[in-house]
Design an enzyme around this catalytic site. Structure first.
Site, short mmCIF file in Angstrom:
data_model
loop_
_atom_site.label_atom_id
_atom_site.label_comp_id
_atom_site.label_asym_id
_atom_site.label_seq_id
_atom_site.Cartn_x
_atom_site.Cartn_y
_atom_site.Cartn_z
N CYS A 130 0.85 -1.20 0.00
CA CYS A 130 -0.04 -0.07 -0.07
C CYS A 130 0.89 1.36 -0.13
O CYS A 130 0.61 2.32 -0.76
CB CYS A 130 -0.87 0.25 1.11
SG CYS A 130 -0.46 -0.47 2.75
N HIS A 242 -2.73 6.32 4.54
CA HIS A 242 -1.21 6.37 4.77
C HIS A 242 -0.67 7.74 4.34
O HIS A 242 -0.88 8.20 3.31
CB HIS A 242 -0.49 5.45 3.85
CG HIS A 242 -0.90 3.84 4.57
ND1 HIS A 242 -1.69 3.61 5.63
CD2 HIS A 242 -0.43 2.66 4.10
CE1 HIS A 242 -1.79 2.47 5.82
NE2 HIS A 242 -0.78 1.88 5.03
#
Length: 344
Positions: A130, A242
């Site tokens: 990710c 994130h």
């Protein structure tokens, strides 16, 4: 005719997101099948306005299925992806199991969509980590413009990257702080509520964690093996999204204004960069969105031809489920696979 698509790991955070995104983007499906482990058989999940009951991965016949979006973990992927691929179904796997296999393409469609054509060797395509996915979306157009030599990245990764258990632990610990209950740490090595943990995944012999190693080797495979990269990956008490602070050293000059203009035109990128309080993106605003957001683009005065930027993305979407569906779209749009039902 549409494609028959199976989603393995359909009850997890990413599996549910895959189902949502397939419906949102109106991927051409003839049928969608939700698959899970034995303990989740019969569990209901949503696909658009429909409800699907989970079936057992172990007993499912993939011979008439075109694509399997897999988010069931590395062990399951190592065992099942080759079996599924042998039945003529293309596996798009979200785990780390196949990313560095030389016969398996590692694909971020905005960056290296052409690589998807190499799936035929094993009928497997890998989704990157990710934190890598959003990074290479930001780096690719800048690399094309001025050639990147070196990247230093510090990540601030949300607990959803550790699955539902990570989200539950942050919630439970936060509640415990407010009601003065004892805190339990099960998923993470230390308390995550109101704290930061400079460890994601296991430590390796050189002192880096496996998450940091993944960012290095995956960026090289996707973008350019000559790029030097070092990462420090940190878990933060954020549920979704994130964030990354990225220092980039180029071979050729590139001003912040030039970088902004390039990134504004880049696929999958949105630039929010005002030099004022709040003139940048945070993970809270990026949650639920598809874009990779870039803010705070500025000169790095410590190196020649250096820039610094802030990069944020929803890790469950671009970092996982969205990227997998986009890979499936590449297979369909470029006619790299034909629906089996139509072929029959």
């Amino acid at each position: 005719m549409g494609y028959k698509v199976a989603v393995a790991g359909a009850t997890g955070n990413v599996g549910r997101e895959m189902l949502d995104i397939l419906a949102e983007r109106r991927f051409p499906v003839s049928e969608v099948v939700a698959l899970a482990s034995s303990r989740s058989i019969g569990t209901e999940v949503s696909f658009g306005d429909k409800t699907l009951k989970c079936r057992h991965l172990d007993t499912y016949d993939f011979s008439d299925t075109d694509i399997c979006l897999m988010s069931a973990g590395g062990d399951v992927a190592r065992e099942w992806a080759p079996r599924i691929g042998a039945q003529g179904c293309v596996v798009i796997d979200n785990s780390s199991a196949w990313r560095m296999d030389p016969d398996v393409p590692l694909v971020v469609p905005e960056v290296n969509a052409d690589a998807a054509a190499g799936f035929a060797k094993k009928n497997i395509i890998a989704n990157p980590n990710c934190s890598t996915a959003q990074l290479v979306v930001a780096l690719k157009p800048l690399h094309d413009a001025a050639k990147i030599k070196r990247v230093v990245v510090s990540t601030y990764q949300s607990v959803s990257g550790a699955g539902k258990e990570g989200m539950d632990e942050l919630f439970a610990q936060t509640r415990s702080v407010f009601v003065s209950d004892p805190l339990e740490s099960k998923k993470f090595p230390k308390r995550i509520a109101f704290n930061l943990i400079p460890q994601i995944d296991v430590f390796m012999e050189d002192g880096f964690t496996k998450e940091e190693w993944k960012m290095v080797v995956e960026t090289k495979k996707i973008l350019d093996p000559k790029i030097k990269l070092v990462a420090t990956c940190v878990r933060v008490p954020v549920f979704i999204g994130h964030s990354e602070a990225v220092n980039i050293e180029f071979e050729n000059p590139l001003s912040p204004d030039e970088a902004r203009n390039i990134l504004r035109e880049a696929p999958g990128v949105l630039v929010i960069d005002k030099h004022e309080p709040g003139g940048y993106i945070t993970p809270h605003e990026a949650a639920g969105e598809d874009a990779t957001y870039i803010s705070r683009i500025r000169d790095d005065p410590t190196v020649e031809n250096g820039l610094v930027l802030w990069c944020v993305s929803d890790n469950l979407r671009k970092g996982a489920a969205l990227n997998a569906v986009q890979i499936a779209e590449v297979l369909a749009n470029r006619k790299l696979i034909t629906p089996k039902q139509k072929a029959a």
